[in-house]
Design a protein around this motif. Structure first.
Motif, short mmCIF file in Angstrom:
data_model
loop_
_atom_site.label_atom_id
_atom_site.label_comp_id
_atom_site.label_asym_id
_atom_site.label_seq_id
_atom_site.Cartn_x
_atom_site.Cartn_y
_atom_site.Cartn_z
N MET A 1 -12.04 -2.60 11.22
CA MET A 1 -11.37 -1.37 11.60
C MET A 1 -11.02 -1.38 13.09
SD MET A 1 -10.24 1.32 10.33
CE MET A 1 -9.78 2.94 10.65
N ASP B 1 -10.30 -3.95 14.93
CA ASP B 1 -9.15 -4.82 15.16
C ASP B 1 -7.85 -4.10 14.82
OD1 ASP B 1 -10.84 -6.86 15.93
OD2 ASP B 1 -10.89 -7.78 13.94
N CYS B 2 -7.87 -3.31 13.77
CA CYS B 2 -6.68 -2.55 13.37
C CYS B 2 -6.30 -1.56 14.47
CB CYS B 2 -6.98 -1.79 12.09
SG CYS B 2 -6.03 -2.38 10.70
N ASN B 3 -7.28 -0.91 15.05
CA ASN B 3 -7.01 0.05 16.12
C ASN B 3 -6.38 -0.62 17.33
OD1 ASN B 3 -8.04 2.10 14.55
ND2 ASN B 3 -10.06 2.06 15.51
N VAL C 1 -2.74 -1.35 16.59
CA VAL C 1 -1.93 -0.13 16.65
C VAL C 1 -1.70 0.27 18.11
CG1 VAL C 1 -1.95 2.35 16.13
CG2 VAL C 1 -2.59 0.71 14.37
#
Length: 93
Positions: free
Chosen positions: A1, A3-5, A8
């Protein structure tokens, strides 16, 4: 999670930086920031949407116009990168 942030934040930061470069370039010339589409300042050819992907298109085109092969200005890249670093720095706080 996490890494996704970061991804973005990276995409958001570089997009905002790219848009601010459009504003910095066009407003003093009293040009619209929406129309006409982005174009090469040397050959005046309108750029395709995929030529305007911040940072990535500059890397893939090796800093040159896709049409006339003239060198693109590098001045916009530090502006976008500095804003990107600010976004990432603020995110990590």
């Amino acid at each position: 999670m996490e890494d996704c942030n970061i991804i973005v934040v990276f995409l958001f930061g570089i997009s905002i930086g790219s848009f601010l470069n459009v504003i910095i370039h066009r407003v003093p010339k009293e040009e619209s920031i929406v129309f006409p589409a982005s174009h090469c300042p040397k050959c005046n050819e309108s750029l395709k949407w995929y030529h305007n992907i911040p940072l990535f298109s500059w890397i893939f085109l090796r800093g040159k116009c896709a049409f006339c092969k003239e060198n693109k200005s590098f001045s916009a890249t530090p502006n976008g990168m500095s804003l990107l670093m600010e976004f990432c720095g603020l995110y990590s706080i």
